[in-house]
Design a protein around this motif. Structure first.
Motif: not given
Length: 186
Positions: A48, A63, A137, A142
């Motif tokens: 990222n 996460q 992801y 989250e």
């Protein structure tokens, strides 16, 4: 030894060997063999990258397991204050905050294991941050902690009126109210 302990179990600073001369510099920002030789076997699957301006504050994010991520964070341009909070139930450092300045100049990297909330503030006019993750992801997993939780008392290095925080990050729960499923493994 390229890894330095932080005082929090499993949270390490990686200091790559930089070779410099009149042409500039060269270093291996990541080498699986170097990590393996230190007993760190991580399979990174996602990179990222983010660019932000002075005062931007991102975090504190995580996460939930089984989508938790180990991250290797470095700065390509500028400088940031990188901040983590240990969320692993049973950890001797549970709830402890660790912060470190990472910059393009110092080339330090922070290896953040699964089970930590992570965030950073931009201390330079702009900063470009890159981090490797060992898990993909997953939006549904989250989680986060409010960046200005008084119980954590984090000094982000940005004057209060200058912090640029997303609406999403302004409504995260306090540390005392955060829901997570992280367990410290020895």
């Amino acid at each position: 030894m390229p890894f330095k302990a932080t005082g929090i179990p499993d949270l390490l600073v990686y200091e790559p060997k930089v070779h410099g001369d009149e042409r500039g510099y060269f270093f291996e920002s990541y080498n699986a063999n170097t990590f393996h030789d230190e007993g760190i076997d991580i399979r990174f699957v996602q990179d990222n990258q983010a660019r932000s301006s002075y005062g931007v504050l991102r975090g504190l994010h995580f996460q939930l397991a089984p989508y938790a991520q180990t991250k290797l964070i470095r700065v390509l341009e500028g400088r940031i204050l990188d901040v983590v909070v240990d969320l692993r139930t049973g950890s001797p450092a549970y709830g402890m905050v660790h912060s470190i300045e990472l910059s393009a100049e110092n080339k330090l990297q922070l290896l953040v294991p699964q089970g930590f909330a992570h965030g950073y503030s931009v201390l330079s006019p702009t900063a470009e941050v890159m981090y490797k993750c060992d898990n993909f992801y997953n939006k549904a997993s989250e989680g986060g902690i409010l960046y200005n939780d008084p119980a954590l008392a984090i000094d982000w290095g940005i004057p209060a009126g200058k912090a640029v925080v997303s609406e999403k990050d302004k409504v995260l729960p306090l540390f005392a109210d955060v829901q997570h499923n992280f367990i410290f493994q020895q």
